[in-house]
Scaffold this active site. Structure first.
Site, PDB file in Angstrom:
ATOM      1  N   GLU A  58       0.840  -1.213   0.000  1.00 13.69           N
ATOM      2  CA  GLU A  58       0.000   0.000   0.000  1.00 13.69           C
ATOM      3  C   GLU A  58       0.869   1.255   0.000  1.00 13.69           C
ATOM      4  OE1 GLU A  58      -0.167  -2.663   1.877  1.00 13.69           O
ATOM      5  OE2 GLU A  58      -2.068  -2.850   2.938  1.00 13.69           O
ATOM      6  N   CYS A  89      -2.135  -2.789   7.299  1.00  5.93           N
ATOM      7  CA  CYS A  89      -1.549  -2.668   8.641  1.00  5.93           C
ATOM      8  C   CYS A  89      -1.748  -1.243   9.168  1.00  5.93           C
ATOM      9  CB  CYS A  89      -0.058  -3.028   8.603  1.00  5.93           C
ATOM     10  SG  CYS A  89       1.001  -1.711   7.976  1.00  5.93           S
TER      11      CYS A  89
HETATM   12  N1  THU Z   1       2.324  -6.370   4.086  1.00  4.60           N
HETATM   13  C1  THU Z   1       1.839  -5.529   3.126  1.00  4.60           C
HETATM   14  O1  THU Z   1       2.474  -5.316   2.090  1.00  4.60           O
HETATM   15  N2  THU Z   1       0.647  -4.950   3.350  1.00  4.60           N
HETATM   16  C2  THU Z   1      -0.144  -5.166   4.446  1.00  4.60           C
HETATM   17  O2  THU Z   1      -1.193  -4.550   4.568  1.00  4.60           O
HETATM   18  C3  THU Z   1       0.254  -6.167   5.447  1.00  4.60           C
HETATM   19  C4  THU Z   1       1.657  -6.641   5.344  1.00  4.60           C
HETATM   20  C5  THU Z   1       3.620  -7.022   3.841  1.00  4.60           C
HETATM   21  C6  THU Z   1       4.758  -6.535   4.695  1.00  4.60           C
HETATM   22  C7  THU Z   1       5.675  -7.726   4.668  1.00  4.60           C
HETATM   23  O3  THU Z   1       6.472  -7.673   3.484  1.00  4.60           O
HETATM   24  C8  THU Z   1       4.750  -8.930   4.558  1.00  4.60           C
HETATM   25  O4  THU Z   1       3.502  -8.403   4.108  1.00  4.60           O
HETATM   26  C9  THU Z   1       4.535  -9.680   5.851  1.00  4.60           C
HETATM   27  O5  THU Z   1       4.135  -8.833   6.874  1.00  4.60           O
END
Ligand code: THU
Length: 133
Positions: A58, A89
């Site tokens: 995001e 997140c």
């Molecule tokens: N991650 C995202 O790209 N977006 C989210 O909303 C949740 C988590 C990624 C971060 C990391 O590379 C992996 O997912 C595991 O947390």
């Protein structure tokens, strides 16, 4: 927002997830942002051997949109190749709030599971630019 726009955003997010650099989590994420101009920006998660430096899909998409001159975000679509959806997140919610306090946030995956909420619902009482006076 039209069905065609939503399906375009979903397709962009799905394609972006294919570029994910996630050797540590093995958790691929793709995002698509619909910006104020009507243009769409893609992002994926980019991890790092120094784990704290990992960047979510995001935020990659939003920073790409801002780099192109965008200041407003209307919608964010998050895709994960999983059976259940991935909500953004906390850090990403805060970054969405900066440019799209009224944005629509949609999470999709490889099943019919779907999340479709406003940023206000995801981050009530958010701290934002207005709090700086
Ligand atoms: N991650 C995202 O790209 N977006 C989210 O909303 C949740 C988590 C990624 C971060 C990391 O590379 C992996 O997912 C595991 O947390």
């Amino acid at each position: 927002m039209t069905k065609a726009t939503l399906s375009h955003l979903e397709k962009v997010a799905r394609t972006a997830a294919k570029a994910s650099y996630s050797p540590y989590s093995q958790f691929a994420v793709g995002a698509a942002v619909l910006a104020g101009s009507g243009k769409t920006y893609a992002g994926t998660n980019v991890e790092n051997a120094s784990f704290g430096l990992c960047n979510c899909a995001e935020r990659t998409a939003i920073f790409t949109a801002v780099t192109a001159g965008e200041k407003k975000i209307k919608c964010v679509v998050v895709y994960t190749p999983t059976p259940t959806v991935t909500p953004p997140c906390g850090a990403c919610r805060q970054v969405i709030n900066e440019f799209g306090p009224r944005a629509r946030v949609i999470s999709v995956c490889d099943t019919k599971d779907r999340l479709d909420l406003s940023l206000e619902t995801l981050l009530p009482g958010a701290f934002g630019p207005g709090n700086l006076g």
